[in-house]
Design an enzyme around this catalytic site. Structure first.
Site, PDB file in Angstrom:
ATOM      1  N   SER A 152      38.980  33.467  33.764  1.00  0.00           N
ATOM      2  CA  SER A 152      40.191  32.757  34.172  1.00  0.00           C
ATOM      3  C   SER A 152      40.645  31.800  33.071  1.00  0.00           C
ATOM      4  O   SER A 152      40.943  32.227  31.965  1.00  0.00           O
ATOM      5  CB  SER A 152      39.941  32.036  35.496  1.00  0.00           C
ATOM      6  OG  SER A 152      41.140  31.568  36.056  1.00  0.00           O
ATOM      7  N   ASP A 249      44.686  40.337  42.122  1.00  0.00           N
ATOM      8  CA  ASP A 249      44.626  38.936  41.709  1.00  0.00           C
ATOM      9  C   ASP A 249      45.932  38.239  42.080  1.00  0.00           C
ATOM     10  O   ASP A 249      46.995  38.568  41.552  1.00  0.00           O
ATOM     11  CB  ASP A 249      44.404  38.865  40.192  1.00  0.00           C
ATOM     12  CG  ASP A 249      44.078  37.468  39.702  1.00  0.00           C
ATOM     13  OD1 ASP A 249      44.456  36.498  40.378  1.00  0.00           O
ATOM     14  OD2 ASP A 249      43.447  37.352  38.636  1.00  0.00           O
ATOM     15  N   HIS A 279      40.952  37.815  42.099  1.00  0.00           N
ATOM     16  CA  HIS A 279      40.883  36.950  40.926  1.00  0.00           C
ATOM     17  C   HIS A 279      39.452  36.692  40.464  1.00  0.00           C
ATOM     18  O   HIS A 279      39.175  36.675  39.266  1.00  0.00           O
ATOM     19  CB  HIS A 279      41.577  35.618  41.230  1.00  0.00           C
ATOM     20  CG  HIS A 279      41.537  34.653  40.090  1.00  0.00           C
ATOM     21  ND1 HIS A 279      42.180  34.902  38.894  1.00  0.00           N
ATOM     22  CD2 HIS A 279      40.919  33.442  39.947  1.00  0.00           C
ATOM     23  CE1 HIS A 279      41.967  33.886  38.070  1.00  0.00           C
ATOM     24  NE2 HIS A 279      41.204  32.994  38.679  1.00  0.00           N
TER      25      HIS A 279
END
Length: 306
Positions: A152, A249, A279
């Protein structure tokens, strides 16, 4: 077709305590070799084979001390860079460490300043400070060439690290790479809401991954992050890059990984999409894909060196 095959495979590269028959890795343990092997039985999941590594601290003059865990081993080493306010003890970080242990490769995982066991105040955190944290880990703890795995927001920071330390960062793996995403999402808010956030000093960003249902992001963090955006111009990274992203996501659109692939100067770039992953990408099949990707890059880099 290759991606679909990866998603369907139930095999896992074992650590000894999983009770598998040993997998004989030759001088080139490529992904194709791993995929060709069929396990004798399904492994127990990660906690069953965890072996603790001791918590250490990197002391830095005039900067918060960073908590980290380092597994010694051969090169290239692997450094896991976590997501926003995420700790070093997440599923992906632990799986990567265990995988590195099974191969005898070095591995480092750490907490950002102001997060987890590291010193500092999370409300004073900025992307720039966390960038310095990553560079401190690379400069002061990592020996030899390194593969960075960024999750991320950690994917955003791994790109910055590759730009700043091209002689040491030899490959990148992004998991739901969130390059520029925080700034982009904020700029998409209605004008009235952006003014409200500016006045309050905090953006309560909705997230199903937070126990409170929101991530309270400091306005100062967002504004400072604007200075670190990358997608507006070519990204001077030339090493091999693998970008893994779930198409479910709802935090970082998978198109962001496509943008990163388009912007980097490297010609050795693969984007791998998982149709049903979200995600966090921490289901068993997601973790399998991640460690397969690490193994394949280690094999590729070994071939180049040899």
């Amino acid at each position: 077709m290759a991606v679909a095959r990866l998603a369907a495979v139930a095999a896992w590269v074992p650590c000894r305590s999983w009770g598998w028959a040993a997998v004989p890795f030759g001088p080139h343990r490529g992904l194709s070799v791993l995929l060709a092997r069929i396990p004798q039985r399904a492994p127990r999941w990660l906690p069953a084979c965890r072996q603790k590594t001791s918590l250490s601290f990197l002391n830095r003059p005039d900067l918060p001390n960073l908590a980290y865990k380092k597994l010694k081993g051969k090169s290239p080493g692997i450094i896991f860079i976590p997501g926003y306010l995420s700790y070093m003890n997440g599923t992906k970080a632990l799986a990567i460490e265990e995988f590195c242990k099974s191969l005898g490769h070095a591995c480092i995982r750490f907490d950002y300043s102001g997060v987890g066991s590291s010193d500092g105040n999370s409300e004073e955190s900025t992307l720039g400070k966390w960038r310095k944290d990553v560079l401190s880990i690379i400069d002061d703890l990592a020996d030899g060439p390194q593969i960075l795995v960024g999750s991320s927001l950690g994917g955003w920071l791994m790109l910055h690290a590759a730009i700043a330390r091209p002689e040491k960062v030899v490959a990148l793996i992004g998991v739901a790479t969130a390059a520029d995403t925080l700034v982009t999402k904020f700029n998409q808010l209605p004008v009235e809401l952006k003014k409200e956030v500016e006045m309050k000093g905090v953006w309560s960003m909705p997230s199903k991954y937070s126990e409170e249902g929101v991530y309270n992001v400091q306005y100062s963090f967002i504004k400072e992050a604007e200075h670190h955006c990358l997608l507006h111009s070519p990204i001077p990274v030339n090493c091999p890059i693998r970008l893994l992203h779930g198409m479910k996501d709802d935090i970082v659109p998978w198109h962001t990984s496509m943008q990163v692939a388009d912007r980097v100067l490297s010609t050795d770039v693969d984007v791998i999409l998982r149709k049903h992953s979200d995600h966090r990408m921490r289901e068993k099949a997601d973790i399998q894909l991640l460690v397969y990707t690490i193994d394949d890059l280690i094999d590729k880099l070994s071939t180049i060196v040899n």
